[in-house]
Each structure stands twice: as C-alpha cells, then as structure tokens.
Motif scaffolding. Structure first.
Motif, PDB file in Angstrom:
ATOM      1  N   PHE A   1       3.009  -4.731   4.532  1.00 37.02           N
ATOM      2  CA  PHE A   1       1.918  -4.558   5.482  1.00 37.02           C
ATOM      3  C   PHE A   1       1.928  -5.680   6.512  1.00 37.02           C
ATOM      4  CE2 PHE A   1      -0.508  -1.050   3.849  1.00 37.02           C
ATOM      5  CZ  PHE A   1      -0.170  -1.000   2.511  1.00 37.02           C
TER       6      PHE A   1
ATOM      7  N   PHE B   1       0.666 -12.654   0.496  1.00 30.13           N
ATOM      8  CA  PHE B   1       0.985 -13.208   1.810  1.00 30.13           C
ATOM      9  C   PHE B   1       2.447 -13.628   1.858  1.00 30.13           C
ATOM     10  CE2 PHE B   1       0.393 -15.574   5.672  1.00 30.13           C
ATOM     11  CZ  PHE B   1       1.136 -16.733   5.520  1.00 30.13           C
TER      12      PHE B   1
ATOM     13  N   ASN C   1      -3.786 -16.443   5.277  1.00 30.76           N
ATOM     14  CA  ASN C   1      -3.169 -16.518   3.956  1.00 30.76           C
ATOM     15  C   ASN C   1      -4.195 -16.110   2.910  1.00 30.76           C
ATOM     16  OD1 ASN C   1      -1.826 -17.136   1.613  1.00 30.76           O
ATOM     17  ND2 ASN C   1      -1.022 -19.070   2.372  1.00 30.76           N
ATOM     18  N   LEU C   2      -4.544 -14.830   2.933  1.00 32.47           N
ATOM     19  CA  LEU C   2      -5.514 -14.319   1.996  1.00 32.47           C
ATOM     20  C   LEU C   2      -4.887 -14.125   0.627  1.00 32.47           C
ATOM     21  CD1 LEU C   2      -7.007 -13.740   4.687  1.00 32.47           C
ATOM     22  CD2 LEU C   2      -7.848 -11.631   3.638  1.00 32.47           C
TER      23      LEU C   2
ATOM     24  N   TYR D   1       0.668 -11.355  10.718  1.00 28.74           N
ATOM     25  CA  TYR D   1       0.822 -11.755   9.316  1.00 28.74           C
ATOM     26  C   TYR D   1       1.543 -10.639   8.586  1.00 28.74           C
ATOM     27  CZ  TYR D   1      -3.276 -14.134  11.191  1.00 28.74           C
ATOM     28  OH  TYR D   1      -4.134 -14.824  12.006  1.00 28.74           O
TER      29      TYR D   1
ATOM     30  N   TYR E   1       2.493  -9.102   4.759  1.00 29.74           N
ATOM     31  CA  TYR E   1       2.157  -9.102   3.340  1.00 29.74           C
ATOM     32  C   TYR E   1       3.065  -8.119   2.617  1.00 29.74           C
ATOM     33  CZ  TYR E   1      -2.307 -11.544   4.071  1.00 29.74           C
ATOM     34  OH  TYR E   1      -3.270 -12.467   4.363  1.00 29.74           O
TER      35      TYR E   1
ATOM     36  N   GLY F   1      -2.008   6.103   1.645  1.00 25.68           N
ATOM     37  CA  GLY F   1      -1.172   6.152   2.843  1.00 25.68           C
ATOM     38  C   GLY F   1      -1.721   5.401   4.031  1.00 25.68           C
ATOM     39  N   GLN F   2      -2.777   4.656   3.817  1.00 22.85           N
ATOM     40  CA  GLN F   2      -3.416   3.947   4.923  1.00 22.85           C
ATOM     41  C   GLN F   2      -3.318   2.442   4.731  1.00 22.85           C
ATOM     42  OE1 GLN F   2      -4.802   5.697   7.570  1.00 22.85           O
ATOM     43  NE2 GLN F   2      -3.945   7.456   6.514  1.00 22.85           N
ATOM     44  N   GLY F   3      -3.581   1.740   5.803  1.00 22.87           N
ATOM     45  CA  GLY F   3      -3.682   0.293   5.701  1.00 22.87           C
ATOM     46  C   GLY F   3      -5.021  -0.110   5.141  1.00 22.87           C
ATOM     47  N   LEU F   4      -5.258  -1.396   5.087  1.00 23.07           N
ATOM     48  CA  LEU F   4      -6.509  -1.892   4.547  1.00 23.07           C
ATOM     49  C   LEU F   4      -7.575  -1.931   5.632  1.00 23.07           C
ATOM     50  CD1 LEU F   4      -4.385  -2.982   2.469  1.00 23.07           C
ATOM     51  CD2 LEU F   4      -6.021  -4.778   1.993  1.00 23.07           C
TER      52      LEU F   4
ATOM     53  N   PHE G   1      -5.241  -4.479   9.702  1.00 23.49           N
ATOM     54  CA  PHE G   1      -4.010  -4.141   8.993  1.00 23.49           C
ATOM     55  C   PHE G   1      -3.410  -2.841   9.510  1.00 23.49           C
ATOM     56  CE2 PHE G   1      -3.403  -7.022   5.407  1.00 23.49           C
ATOM     57  CZ  PHE G   1      -4.608  -7.702   5.381  1.00 23.49           C
ATOM     58  N   GLY G   2      -2.095  -2.799   9.482  1.00 26.42           N
ATOM     59  CA  GLY G   2      -1.390  -1.558   9.745  1.00 26.42           C
ATOM     60  C   GLY G   2      -1.317  -0.708   8.489  1.00 26.42           C
ATOM     61  N   SER G   3      -0.698   0.472   8.629  1.00 26.10           N
ATOM     62  CA  SER G   3      -0.613   1.414   7.506  1.00 26.10           C
ATOM     63  C   SER G   3       0.540   1.112   6.566  1.00 26.10           C
ATOM     64  CB  SER G   3      -0.487   2.842   8.030  1.00 26.10           C
ATOM     65  OG  SER G   3      -1.651   3.197   8.753  1.00 26.10           O
TER      66      SER G   3
ATOM     67  N   GLU H   1       0.162  -4.159  -7.920  1.00 28.61           N
ATOM     68  CA  GLU H   1      -0.215  -5.526  -7.559  1.00 28.61           C
ATOM     69  C   GLU H   1      -1.058  -5.517  -6.284  1.00 28.61           C
ATOM     70  OE1 GLU H   1       1.592  -7.421 -10.689  1.00 28.61           O
ATOM     71  OE2 GLU H   1       0.677  -8.518  -9.024  1.00 28.61           O
ATOM     72  N   GLY H   2      -1.746  -6.621  -6.058  1.00 30.12           N
ATOM     73  CA  GLY H   2      -2.418  -6.799  -4.780  1.00 30.12           C
ATOM     74  C   GLY H   2      -1.438  -7.267  -3.733  1.00 30.12           C
ATOM     75  N   LEU H   3      -1.914  -7.369  -2.526  1.00 31.09           N
ATOM     76  CA  LEU H   3      -1.060  -7.841  -1.442  1.00 31.09           C
ATOM     77  C   LEU H   3      -0.786  -9.339  -1.602  1.00 31.09           C
ATOM     78  CD1 LEU H   3      -2.472  -5.221  -0.260  1.00 31.09           C
ATOM     79  CD2 LEU H   3      -1.967  -6.211   1.975  1.00 31.09           C
TER      80      LEU H   3
ATOM     81  N   GLN I   1       3.221  -5.724  -0.955  1.00 30.63           N
ATOM     82  CA  GLN I   1       2.464  -5.175  -2.078  1.00 30.63           C
ATOM     83  C   GLN I   1       3.431  -4.527  -3.053  1.00 30.63           C
ATOM     84  OE1 GLN I   1      -0.220  -1.900  -1.212  1.00 30.63           O
ATOM     85  NE2 GLN I   1      -1.598  -2.493  -2.866  1.00 30.63           N
TER      86      GLN I   1
ATOM     87  N   PHE J   1      -9.919  -3.749  -2.759  1.00 36.76           N
ATOM     88  CA  PHE J   1      -9.345  -5.072  -2.982  1.00 36.76           C
ATOM     89  C   PHE J   1     -10.325  -6.167  -2.583  1.00 36.76           C
ATOM     90  CE2 PHE J   1      -5.016  -4.057  -4.076  1.00 36.76           C
ATOM     91  CZ  PHE J   1      -4.786  -2.820  -3.487  1.00 36.76           C
TER      92      PHE J   1
ATOM     93  N   PHE K   1      -5.240 -11.911  -2.641  1.00 40.51           N
ATOM     94  CA  PHE K   1      -5.830 -10.641  -3.039  1.00 40.51           C
ATOM     95  C   PHE K   1      -5.854 -10.485  -4.550  1.00 40.51           C
ATOM     96  CE2 PHE K   1      -6.413  -8.013   0.768  1.00 40.51           C
ATOM     97  CZ  PHE K   1      -5.726  -8.745   1.723  1.00 40.51           C
ATOM     98  N   GLY K   2      -6.879  -9.776  -5.031  1.00 40.39           N
ATOM     99  CA  GLY K   2      -6.848  -9.292  -6.402  1.00 40.39           C
ATOM    100  C   GLY K   2      -5.917  -8.099  -6.505  1.00 40.39           C
ATOM    101  N   LYS K   3      -5.728  -7.610  -7.721  1.00 37.26           N
ATOM    102  CA  LYS K   3      -4.795  -6.507  -7.932  1.00 37.26           C
ATOM    103  C   LYS K   3      -5.397  -5.156  -7.591  1.00 37.26           C
ATOM    104  CE  LYS K   3      -1.898  -8.741 -11.380  1.00 37.26           C
ATOM    105  NZ  LYS K   3      -1.248  -8.643 -12.710  1.00 37.26           N
TER     106      LYS K   3
END
Lengths: 118, 115
Positions: free
Chosen positions: B91, B45, A105-106, B33, B35, A41-44, B106-108, B41-43, B37, A90, A108-110
């Motif tokens: 996100f 862009f 423009n990151l 930015y 994103y 429930g949180q952001g990164l 990042f936001g939630s 899967e990952g995020l 998800q 991640f 990300f892995g899964k």
C-alpha cells in the motif's frame, strides 16, 4: 518498543446491534491513535483519530472511540451496526516525532474482521 | 479529485524476476509512504519519501528493495529478484505535509504474487 494489539481476530454481530472493537497499545509517551477501515479490495479509510483533548472522539459513519490512558486502550464503538460496516478494522499508533518517531511511520494492529448477520 | 492511485492492482512474478509498483499521490501531496501487508498481518511501514528524497527507510529490507519518488512522475517501489516471501499487498499513502496531524490517504494497494 511500540506495539498495537487487537485481541479479536474476527467478530460477528447482528445488524442493528452495538459494536465494540478493542485496541490496546504499548507506547511510552502520549500516542497519536487512529482507526482505519479496509473494505475488500480497497485501501484504508480513516475513521477517526485522537491526538489530544477530549478523550471521546467522533468519527465518520457513526463511529466513535474512547482513549483511556489508564488502560492503554482506544476501543472503537458504534451503537447500531449496518450491513455495510462489514470490513476489516485496523487500530494504529503514530510515534511522536519529538521522541524519535517519524512522520507516517504508523504501527498497525493485525486487524479485526467484522461480519454482520442480517 | 482523484485519490492515491496505485498500479497495477495485481502483479504476478516468478521467483527471480523484478517487481515494480507505482504510486501516484493525491494532487498537491509531496509526501509518500509505502507499507506492506503480509497475510493475516497489519500493515508494516517500509519507507517515507518526499520528492527526490528518502526521509525514513527504517522499514525497508536491506537487500533487493528500493524506492524512489522522482521530481516528475509516480513513486516506484522496486523489488529485485523476488522470492515467495515477498508475496503481499503493498500500500502507498500520501500526505500534503510532514506533521502527524495530517491524515494519510491510502491507495487501494498492489497485490504481489510470487510463483
């Protein structure tokens, strides 16, 4: 094309045990590398990042990561896991803008989901 | 010092409706930015905006998706005529400047569910 691979989808470790999460990247130039953690429930939240210099990077919450160019890896480690470390982790790579990459423009892995046993 | 604020946290839409997701960057940040998800899967862009400008939309689907970051107010990600495949967590992140040395905050996220 750039890519990030996290081979382990789910890892379970006992509290107090050591942890290593794997990350491999595919990128032609010197990468900018990141590890993020996402609690439910949180952001990164950024744990640590590597841009240049010392290949062993220290982060928050007792985490560290080592950049190994020869292995195209950036594995995350922690010597003693706490129950509060249970989350999803991640790995990400940022393309160098000099080579046409864009800020933010990151790639990300899964992700690797970490469970901690009491 | 509030972080990146996204609302709503959860959004439910029926197929064909419009979804509007909001993101207020951290104070002093003028770079935003978005994103997406997808499950398992990952995020990925989607788009990078500065105030009133789209800088990089290379990750945005060509149709139905648009983003803006007006001079005043939050950044908006708009999805028209939503389909089930749009169900995902969206996100937003912000940064104070345009260098990769700046970390992204990042936001939630907003969880969009399309029925």
């Amino acid at each position: 094309a750039q890519s990030v691979t996290q081979p382990d989808i789910h890892i379970t470790v006992s509290e107090g045990a050591s942890l290593e999460l794997r990350c491999n990247y595919s990128y032609g130039a010197t990468p900018y590398l990141f590890w993020y953690v996402q609690s439910p429930g949180q952001g990164l939240q950024l744990l640590l990042k590597y841009f240049s210099g010392d290949t062993l990077v220290q982060g928050i919450k007792g985490f560290e990561a080592e950049f190994k160019r020869s292995q195209s890896s950036f594995n995350l480690r922690k010597p003693s896991v706490h129950w509060s470390d249970a989350a999803e982790y991640f790995c990400a790579v940022a393309p160098d803008p000099y080579y046409g990459g864009s800020q933010g423009n990151l790639i990300f892995g899964k992700g690797t989901k970490l469970s901690v046993k009491p | 010092n509030a972080g990146v604020m996204q609302n709503p946290r959860h959004l439910v839409r029926r197929r064909g409706q419009e979804a509007r997701l909001r993101c207020s960057p951290m104070k002093g940040h003028s770079h935003v930015y978005w994103y997406r998800q997808l499950p398992e899967e990952g995020l990925k862009f989607m788009v990078y905006l500065q105030k009133e400008n789209i800088i990089d939309e290379s990750g945005m689907p060509k149709e139905r998706f648009s983003a803006e970051f007006p001079k005043e107010g939050p950044s908006i990600l708009r999805i028209q005529q939503v389909v089930r495949g749009d169900s995902a967590a969206y996100f937003c992140a912000s940064s104070p400047s345009a260098t990769t040395n700046e970390k992204l905050f990042f936001g939630s996220g907003t969880q969009l569910s399309v029925l």
